[in-house]
Design a protein around this motif. Structure first.
Motif, short mmCIF file in Angstrom:
data_model
loop_
_atom_site.label_atom_id
_atom_site.label_comp_id
_atom_site.label_asym_id
_atom_site.label_seq_id
_atom_site.Cartn_x
_atom_site.Cartn_y
_atom_site.Cartn_z
N PRO A 239 36.95 14.54 -13.39
CA PRO A 239 36.56 13.17 -12.60
C PRO A 239 35.58 13.27 -11.80
O PRO A 239 34.86 12.16 -11.63
N ARG A 240 35.27 14.97 -11.53
CA ARG A 240 33.67 14.58 -10.35
C ARG A 240 32.88 14.17 -11.73
O ARG A 240 31.97 13.33 -11.04
N LEU A 257 32.05 3.33 -25.06
CA LEU A 257 32.18 4.44 -26.20
C LEU A 257 31.79 6.15 -25.13
O LEU A 257 31.18 5.98 -24.74
N VAL A 258 32.64 6.78 -25.42
CA VAL A 258 32.59 7.97 -24.96
C VAL A 258 32.02 8.87 -25.72
O VAL A 258 33.23 9.03 -27.50
N LEU A 259 31.83 9.90 -25.48
CA LEU A 259 30.82 11.01 -26.50
C LEU A 259 30.68 11.96 -26.17
O LEU A 259 30.84 12.33 -24.47
N VAL A 260 32.16 12.80 -26.46
CA VAL A 260 32.17 14.85 -25.91
C VAL A 260 31.68 15.64 -27.07
O VAL A 260 31.85 15.17 -28.02
N ASN A 261 30.32 15.86 -25.92
CA ASN A 261 29.76 16.62 -26.79
C ASN A 261 29.79 18.50 -26.78
O ASN A 261 29.40 18.65 -25.37
N GLY A 262 29.77 19.09 -27.82
CA GLY A 262 29.94 20.66 -27.40
C GLY A 262 28.19 21.35 -27.70
O GLY A 262 27.67 20.35 -27.53
N GLU A 276 40.56 13.57 -24.46
CA GLU A 276 42.02 13.23 -23.73
C GLU A 276 41.83 13.23 -22.35
O GLU A 276 42.38 11.75 -21.91
N GLN A 277 41.44 13.82 -21.07
CA GLN A 277 41.58 13.81 -20.54
C GLN A 277 40.68 12.86 -20.05
O GLN A 277 41.03 12.33 -18.46
N VAL A 278 39.35 13.12 -20.49
CA VAL A 278 38.05 12.08 -20.18
C VAL A 278 39.26 10.38 -20.06
O VAL A 278 38.92 9.17 -19.62
N ALA A 279 39.12 10.06 -21.39
CA ALA A 279 40.25 8.68 -22.00
C ALA A 279 40.88 8.29 -21.05
O ALA A 279 40.87 6.79 -20.44
N ASP A 280 41.80 9.02 -20.69
CA ASP A 280 42.85 8.88 -19.78
C ASP A 280 42.49 8.54 -18.36
O ASP A 280 42.82 7.39 -17.25
N LEU A 287 39.05 1.19 -16.95
CA LEU A 287 37.83 0.31 -18.37
C LEU A 287 38.48 0.43 -19.84
O LEU A 287 39.57 1.08 -19.41
N ARG A 288 38.10 0.34 -20.77
CA ARG A 288 38.82 0.24 -22.21
C ARG A 288 37.73 1.81 -23.03
O ARG A 288 36.49 1.66 -23.02
N VAL A 289 38.25 2.68 -23.07
CA VAL A 289 37.68 3.48 -23.97
C VAL A 289 37.54 2.90 -25.46
O VAL A 289 38.86 2.85 -26.29
#
Length: 554
Positions: A239-240, A257-262, A276-280, A287-289
C-alpha cells in the motif's frame, strides 16, 4: 569462502550471450557484429518508421527479447549495466530505418541519452529522420533539484509494446513519437530490493543489506536507493508503494495496466502473490485493473526484489496491448482483433552518402600537444573521474588520442587531424565523454574558410551546440560545457587563443564548487564537490594545446 551466484565466463560475458540468444531464436532475430546489434527478421509491411531501442546488458529480456514483428526492429546491446556505443545505435538504426526514418526508444540514463543522441546526429547527417521517446518513469529519482530527471525502468516494456502495435498500423514517425511520450508520461514505477545483485567483477553482492532491511527505491543498474528502511510485511509495503505511485501519476483514466516485474532472483510464485495484493488494493480504491503483466522483464542481474509499474490506459491503448507480437520474450495476449499483416524480412537501411567536409589547414600539431598533455594528466583525470563516475575517462581520452596520433603518423588518413579525431572518437572510444569529444572534433574539422581564429570560433561554437543538443547540459551543470562555453565566448569576442585557454581553465576549476545536475556524477550528490569535473578539465587541456601554453594543470 566466496561463492558467486552468477554463471558467467570471465571477461566478456555479453558476446557469448548474444551469440547464444541469436542461435536460440534464429527464426526471429539476426545478430550482426562489429559493432554488435540485433535485427528482427520480420516486420509488418505497413511500418513506415523503424523502432530501435537498447541499453546495458543484465536486464534481459529487455530489450532483445522484444525484437520482432509487433515490437522492435533493432536493438543495440551494451556491456553489463553500460550504455551501448553510439556506433552500435547507428548501425541498428540504419538497419531499422523505414521510409519516414527511425524512432529511438531511450531510457533516461545519461549514457543512453548521449549515445543515442550522438547516433541521431550522425543519422541526420546521412539524411535519415530521427525522433526520440524518453522513458522516465522511476519515482525514486523524481528530484526537483536534479536536472537528470527520473530514471527509465519498467515502463519501457509498455512503451515498446504499444508503439510496436501502432507502428504496424502504418502510423508515421511524428505520431509514434507523440504516442510514446504520452505512454511514458502516463506511467510511473517504483522498485524495492532485499538483496543486491552479484557483481560480475568480484562475485560479491554489490552492496550489503541486513536481513531486516529493504532498499526502497532501488535502480535497475544496481544503484542503491536514497533510503534503506526496516523491512515491513507486504501488507504494509505494497500500500505504501501504491500510494506513492498514484500520487506520482498525472491525472487520467481510472483504467490501469499493472506491471509486476521481478528484479532477477524473485520467483513467479512471489510475483503473482504481489500482483494479487496490488490489484485488490487498487480496486478497493475504485480503480480498474484492466491489463496486467507479471514476470521478470527488466531485472538487474540476480537482484532479489521487484518493481511495480502503473500506466493509465487511454483510448485505444488496450487494443494495442493485445495486438499480435512475435518476439522471443513478450507473452502472447488473447487477440482482440485479427492479424492482417504479412511478414517480410527486415530491410536493412541504406544510409545516404555522407557529404564530404571541406578540409582546412592540418591541425596535427594541436592534437599532438593535446595528446602529450592528456598523457601527463592521465592519473589526475582518472582520480577526478573516480570521485564522480567509474574512473575510465582518463583511459578513454588517452587511448583515443593515441589512436589518432598513430593514424596521423601512418600517413594513411585523409583530411586534417580533426577529421581523424572526430571519426576515431565517435566510432572507437567508449564511455560517455569520449563520443562527445568526437562531436566537438567533427565540428572543428568542418569549420570552413576564413581567419584561423574565426574558423576555430565557428567550429567550437558548432561543437558546443551539438554537445548541448545531445547531453542537454547548460553552464552550471558541472560538465565539460562549463569549460567549453566560456572558451567559445572568448573566441567569438576575438580576444585570442590564450584568452580562450584561460577561460576554459577557469571554467573547469569552477566546476569544483558545483553540484552535478547532469551525467553520472549527478547520482552521487555533493560527494564530488571540491574536485573539478574531469570532462571540463579535458576541454581545458585542449584549449591550452591550441594556445601552445602549458597552462594550469588539473
Amino acid at each position: 569462502m566466496r561463492v558467486s551466484h552468477l554463471f558467467v565466463p570471465k571477461g566478456d560475458a555479453v558476446a557469448p550471450a548474444l551469440r547464444g540468444f541469436a542461435r536460440a531464436h534464429a527464426e526471429l532475430v539476426e545478430l550482426r557484429e562489429n559493432p554488435a546489434h540485433l535485427v528482427a527478421r520480420e516486420r509488418d509491411p505497413r511500418r513506415v518508421a523503424g523502432l530501435v531501442s537498447g541499453g546495458g546488458s543484465g536486464h534481459e529480456p529487455l530489450h532483445a527479447g522484444f525484437l520482432g514483428r509487433g515490437m522492435l526492429d533493432a536493438v543495440a546491446p551494451g556491456q553489463v549495466f553500460a550504455s551501448p556505443h553510439n556506433g552500435q545505435v547507428l548501425e541498428a538504426s540504419r538497419a531499422a530505418a523505414g521510409p519516414e526514418g527511425v524512432l529511438h526508444i531511450v531510457k533516461n540514463y545519461t549514457g543512453d541519452r548521449i549515445n543515442f543522441g550522438i547516433a541521431a546526429e550522425r543519422l541526420r547527417h546521412e539524411g535519415i529522420e530521427v525522433c526520440r521517446v524518453l522513458i522516465d518513469d522511476d519515482l525514486a529519482t523524481d528530484d526537483a533539484e536534479s536536472a537528470t530527471g527520473r530514471r527509465g525502468t519498467g515502463a519501457t516494456v509498455v512503451v515498446e509494446k504499444l508503439l510496436g502495435a501502432a507502428a504496424d498500423e502504418g502510423r508515421g514517425l511524428a505520431e509514434l513519437a507523440g504516442l510514446g511520450a504520452a505512454v511514458a508520461a502516463a506511467s510511473r514505477s517504483l522498485a524495492v530490493a532485499s538483496r543486491a545483485q552479484t557483481s560480475p567483477h568480484t562475485g560479491d553482492p554489490a552492496f550489503e543489506l541486513g536481513a531486516d532491511e529493504l532498499e526502497y527505491g532501488v535502480g535497475i543498474h544496481g544503484e542503491r536507493a536514497a533510503t534503506t528502511i526496516g523491512r515491513p510485511p507486504l501488507a504494509e509495503l505494497l500500500p505504501r508503494m501504491v500510494d506513492e505511485l498514484l500520487a506520482g501519476l498525472p491525472p487520467g483514466p481510472d483504467d490501469l495496466l499493472v506491471l509486476v516485474n521481478g528484479l532477477g532472483a524473485t520467483t513467479q510464485l512471489e510475483l503473482y502473490g504481489i500482483f494479487e495484493q496490488v490489484a485488490d488494493d487498487l480496486e478497493g480504491r475504485g480503480l480498474r485493473v484492466c491489463e496486467s503483466l507479471v514476470g521478470t522483464f527488466v531485472p538487474a542481474l540476480d537482484m532479489a526484489g521487484f518493481s511495480l509499474t502503473l500506466t493509465r490506459l487511454h483510448e485505444g491503448w488496450r487494443e494495442w496491448w493485445h495486438a499480435p507480437a512475435r518476439t522471443p520474450a513478450f507473452p502472447d495476449r488473447p487477440a482482440i482483433s485479427q492479424e492482417t499483416a504479412t511478414s517480410r524480412p527486415a530491410a536493412p537501411g541504406s544510409p545516404a552518402q555522407a557529404a564530404a567536409v571541406a578540409g582546412a589547414a592540418p591541425e596535427a600539431p594541436v592534437l599532438r600537444r593535446y595528446a602529450e598533455a592528456v598523457d601527463a594528466a592521465h592519473g589526475e583525470l582518472t582520480r577526478l573521474d573516480q570521485a564522480s563516475g567509474d574512473g575510465d575517462f582518463g583511459d578513454n581520452l588517452r587511448s583515443g588520442l593515441r589512436r589518432v596520433i598513430a593514424e596521423l603518423d601512418s600517413g594513411g588518413s585523409s583530411g586534417d587531424g580533426f577529421d581523424v579525431a572526430g571519426r576515431v572518437f565517435l566510432d572507437e572510444v567508449g564511455g560517455t565523454s569520449g563520443p562527445l569529444f568526437g562531436l566537438l572534433f567533427t565540428e572543428l574539422a568542418g569549420r570552413g574558410d576564413g581567419d584561423q581564429q574565426v574558423r576555430w570560433a565557428r567550429g567550437a561554437a558548432a561543437g558546443l551546440a551539438a554537445i548541448q543538443r545531445v547531453g542537454e547540459a547548460e553552464v552550471g551543470d558541472r560538465t565539460l560545457v562549463d569549460a567549453l562555453a566560456p572558451a567559445v565566448a572568448e573566441l567569438e569576442r576575438g580576444t585570442g587563443f590564450a584568452a580562450a585557454a584561460r577561460a576554459a581553465a577557469e571554467g573547469a576549476q569552477g566546476t569544483a564548487g558545483l553540484r552535478a545536475r547532469r551525467g553520472r556524477a549527478s547520482y552521487v550528490g555533493d560527494r564530488a564537490r571540491g574536485l573539478p569535473d574531469p570532462g571540463a578539465v579535458g576541454v581545458a587541456l585542449l584549449f591550452q594545446a591550441l594556445a601552445g601554453t602549458d597552462g594550469p594543470q588539473p
